[in-house]
Design a protein around this motif. Structure first.
Motif, mmCIF file in Angstrom:
data_model
loop_
_atom_site.group_PDB
_atom_site.id
_atom_site.type_symbol
_atom_site.label_atom_id
_atom_site.label_comp_id
_atom_site.label_asym_id
_atom_site.label_seq_id
_atom_site.Cartn_x
_atom_site.Cartn_y
_atom_site.Cartn_z
ATOM 1 N N PHE A 299 0.851 -1.195 0.000
ATOM 2 C CA PHE A 299 0.000 0.000 0.000
ATOM 3 C C PHE A 299 0.885 1.243 0.000
ATOM 4 O O PHE A 299 1.928 1.266 0.668
ATOM 5 C CB PHE A 299 -0.913 0.023 1.228
ATOM 6 N N PRO A 300 0.467 2.280 -0.698
ATOM 7 C CA PRO A 300 1.262 3.509 -0.736
ATOM 8 C C PRO A 300 1.091 4.324 0.545
ATOM 9 O O PRO A 300 0.256 4.007 1.399
ATOM 10 C CB PRO A 300 0.667 4.255 -1.934
ATOM 11 N N ALA A 301 1.888 5.374 0.673
ATOM 12 C CA ALA A 301 1.741 6.300 1.804
ATOM 13 C C ALA A 301 0.375 6.948 1.753
ATOM 14 O O ALA A 301 -0.182 7.195 0.675
ATOM 15 C CB ALA A 301 2.838 7.363 1.748
ATOM 16 N N ARG A 302 -0.198 7.239 2.929
ATOM 17 C CA ARG A 302 -1.515 7.834 3.035
ATOM 18 C C ARG A 302 -1.458 8.959 4.049
ATOM 19 O O ARG A 302 -1.082 8.732 5.187
ATOM 20 C CB ARG A 302 -2.565 6.809 3.509
ATOM 21 N N ASP A 303 -1.856 10.155 3.648
ATOM 22 C CA ASP A 303 -1.819 11.312 4.547
ATOM 23 C C ASP A 303 -0.441 11.366 5.223
ATOM 24 O O ASP A 303 0.574 11.475 4.558
ATOM 25 C CB ASP A 303 -2.951 11.242 5.585
ATOM 26 N N SER A 304 -0.419 11.263 6.547
ATOM 27 C CA SER A 304 0.858 11.309 7.261
ATOM 28 C C SER A 304 1.409 9.914 7.535
ATOM 29 O O SER A 304 2.431 9.764 8.214
ATOM 30 C CB SER A 304 0.678 12.049 8.594
ATOM 31 N N MET A 305 0.736 8.873 7.013
ATOM 32 C CA MET A 305 1.166 7.499 7.267
ATOM 33 C C MET A 305 2.086 7.014 6.142
ATOM 34 O O MET A 305 1.834 7.274 4.964
ATOM 35 C CB MET A 305 -0.051 6.578 7.382
ATOM 36 N N PRO A 306 3.147 6.267 6.480
ATOM 37 C CA PRO A 306 4.071 5.779 5.456
ATOM 38 C C PRO A 306 3.501 4.592 4.684
ATOM 39 O O PRO A 306 2.480 4.012 5.069
ATOM 40 C CB PRO A 306 5.284 5.352 6.281
ATOM 41 N N ALA A 307 4.172 4.233 3.602
ATOM 42 C CA ALA A 307 3.809 3.033 2.855
ATOM 43 C C ALA A 307 3.875 1.831 3.796
ATOM 44 O O ALA A 307 4.673 1.785 4.744
ATOM 45 C CB ALA A 307 4.751 2.842 1.678
#
Length: 469
Positions: A299-307
């Protein structure tokens, strides 16, 4: 207050009160008078329906007004319990004849029939509760997600853990950074507990008079009747079920899917058990799912969350025991588990996020853990269906824990694993795909680097079954 003013208030109060007992037929299709009981129909009357229907009925708080099953043997108990409810074998006939008396529909059938049955009900303005997994293929999940919004009906998938208190806890702890940034999560199950990794059954058998085999096959390709497929062993066959992932993925994967705010993955790869008939002679049984598999989903990075990488294990395979876990402490639970790996620690949980535990376990007494941010569902896991029936009475827009806006994308992620499994065994020319990493274009539902895999995104239906709106 003078007499005229008292009379005015009394009359307007009565008028306002009378609004709440307007009969259903006056309000029109899709609108339920708040004082009414919900009129529920069951597509599928046995098996899991013997749990779903009583929960929805709620000791008479709601009505069961119609029943449908293609196997009369499975419907015996439901027909006795709700003897006044008309009974049908074909869900299309039931919806056609009974739709004026139905407010909501519960779909509890083999996976390959979920989408067409749910969509047919939704197109009539009926609220729907669909057992997990939501659909059999990725395209179907996308269609039902869009249909829920178009037809403005209340929806819920039957992954009851999404209403559980522990799911809410894990979601908050992860998003509040209790274990830092999560870059990997392991999810595993003890399934399958039914036959898989075997060849298509052979032999000729008489069709029991209680079974309408053509209706049971429904959207699936035709094959001769065989008692091997039913009542519940269909899960292991690719034309009907979705294997271990479909059975337990929507329960276990749901927790990290919510906590990590996952969306479309970007890549998937897998490895599966193989069968050998001789020295280096491999056999791939494409009619059933493998005995065990290990799947990596990126899964790619999301908002402030990393991949993040999610790794799924089934068939008795589990991740390595984390060093923070003491030798005598159990990894997960008997039927599987979840393990988050963060930059500041690890978090372990069981089915439905049950018993969430920081590692090492002594941290549970040392860390001040935040309370769940999202409102808890009354009854938790046990209140999942009542949440849906209550929402049906309030109407479209009322929150449910696993409405199709959540359940659809979750199901797509779960089924990405099966797409990888089926592609693994797919022979192109003289070569098997093997461990090729499949690159996924989520918005367009397409594998971009192995076109043969795209046949598993959307299957072809038999006969006149269609999925369109």
């Amino acid at each position: 207050m003078n007499q005229n003013r008292r009379k005015f208030l009394r009359n307007t109060g009565l008028a306002a009160g009378s609004f709440f007992i307007v009969p259903r037929h006056v309000l029109g299709r899709g609108h339920i008078a708040p004082s009414d009981k919900l009129n529920i129909a069951g597509i599928g009357a046995g098996g899991k329906a013997e749990v779903n229907l009583p929960y929805a009925w709620n000791n008479g708080a709601e009505n069961i007004v119609a029943l449908c099953d293609v196997d009369d043997r499975m419907a015996v108990n439901a027909r006795k319990r709700w003897s006044k409810a008309p009974y049908y074998r074909d869900y299309r006939e039931m919806l056609d004849k009974e739709h004026k008396n139905i407010d909501a529909v519960i779909v509890t059938t083999p996976d390959h029939m979920h989408a067409v049955q749910a969509l047919a009900a939704m197109q009539l303005g009926k609220h729907v509760y669909v057992e997990k997994p939501l659909t059999h293929d990725i395209h179907e999940a996308r269609i039902l997600t869009q249909a829920a919004e178009r037809y403005r009906v209340v929806t819920q998938m039957g992954n009851q853990g999404s209403s559980g208190d522990d799911t809410r806890k894990v979601e908050t702890w992860i998003q509040e950074g209790v274990i830092g940034e999560v870059t990997r999560v392991h999810v595993w199950t003890n399934r399958p507990t039914w036959p898989q990794g075997i060849d298509k059954p052979q032999g000729k058998f008489d069709i029991p008079k209680e079974v309408d085999w053509d209706l049971w096959l429904g959207t699936a390709p035709y094959r001769d009747f065989n008692p091997t497929y039913l009542p519940a062993i269909w899960r292991g066959w690719v034309d009907f079920g979705t294997g271990s992932l479909g059975d337990m993925g929507c329960h276990f994967i749901d927790v990290p899917f919510r906590a990590l705010k996952l969306g479309y993955p970007t890549a998937v790869e897998c490895s599966v058990t193989r069968t050998y008939t001789g020295f280096f002679q491999e056999v791939f049984y494409n009619d059933s799912y493998p005995l065990s598999s290990k799947i990596h989903i990126q899964f790619p990075a999301r908002d402030s969350m990393p991949a993040v990488e999610m790794i799924w294990y089934d068939g008795g395979i589990t991740p390595s025991r984390p060093p923070e876990l003491l030798p005598d402490e159990e990894l997960g639970e008997w039927d599987g588990g979840i393990l988050f790996e963060g930059t500041k620690g690890k978090l372990m949980a069981g089915l439905f996020g049950r018993n969430p535990t920081l590692l090492p376990t002594r941290k549970m007494k040392e860390v001040n853990l935040p309370a769940p941010k999202q409102a808890l569902v009354p009854g938790g896991v046990e209140g999942h269906q009542k949440q849906w029936t209550d929402a049906c009475k309030k109407g479209y827009g009322t929150f449910t824990s696993s409405h199709f806006g959540i359940a659809g994308p979750l199901t797509e992620t779960v089924l990405m694993g099966n797409l990888a499994i089926r592609s693994f065994n797919f022979k192109e020319g003289e070569k098997f795909n093997g461990r090729k990493k499949l690159l996924w274009d989520g918005p367009n539902m397409r594998i971009t680097n192995f076109d043969a895999a795209n046949q598993f995104v959307k299957r072809e239906y038999r006969g006149n079954y269609k999925l369109q709106f």
